[in-house]
Design a protein around this motif. Structure first.
Motif: not given
Length: 218
Positions: A118-119, A48-49, A146-151
């Protein structure tokens, strides 16, 4: 044309994601081509980074060198294409990334294209791909769900809804004429979103499969 094998390398250390991506790739493959999967072990389960993407590249290259005798071509199945440049230098096999392949397809016939993903921490890496491919004039930018990528990854329905919002922003706000779903682990969501929109929604794994098959066949 019989018995050709493509190795799909998942830079994320998630066997379930590899299995999902291999299934998508097989459904897109032409007759006479098989898809095998290989999964990184040192990377996070979901990159994600930018730092994680760069750190994944050496292992992707190691997998490619170790498995090069087993296949006729390779796909790097993370959107930033980590390790792809090294594979092209160190192996004689055709190799493609899902990032480059989907952008080349999205820009066909002069289309302007955006990316929905998502990232947000990978924005700079994604923005660099059109420059490397000389597609900057076609690129309308990236929009993030919108939202945390893992979630989001843990809830397929929530993921599809959030990505749909990002696709809509690419079209309505940025003027994209095609939108790429930017990520290998997002492969199933990409397939689900394609029928919803009137502009092409590009799924990067099938894009990469079509491109590597053309290269291997040539």
């Amino acid at each position: 044309m019989t018995g050709r094998r493509i190795l799909l390398i998942n830079p994320n250390s998630n066997e379930a994601t590899t299995a999902m991506m291999v299934a998508i790739a097989r459904s897109a493959a032409a007759d006479g081509f098989d898809i095998a999967g290989a999964t990184a072990t040192r990377a996070p389960t979901m990159i994600v980074s930018a730092d994680e993407l760069e750190a994944a590249a050496p292992e992707v290259e190691e997998i490619a060198r170790a498995r090069s005798g087993e296949c006729d071509g390779m796909i790097v199945a993370a959107f930033g294409d980590p390790g792809l440049a090294g594979i092209k230098v160190t192996t004689k096999l055709p190799a493609v990334g899902i990032g480059e392949s989907s952008m080349l397809e999205a820009a066909e016939n002069g289309r302007r294209f955006g990316v929905a993903t998502t990232t947000p921490l990978l924005k700079a890496k994604i923005d660099a791909l059109p420059d490397a491919l000389v597609l900057r004039s076609h690129y309308t930018g990236t929009r993030f769900a919108e939202g945390d990528p893992h979630e989001l990854m843990r809830d397929p329905s929530l993921l599809r809804t959030a990505l749909a919002g990002a696709v809509e922003a690419c079209i309505a706000q940025d003027g994209a004429e095609a939108v790429i779903i930017g990520g290998g682990p997002l492969g199933e969501a990409a397939g689900a979103l394609q029928p919803i929109f009137t502009v092409p929604v590009i799924a990067p794994i099938p894009s990469a499969v079509r491109r590597i098959i053309r290269l291997v066949a040539a």
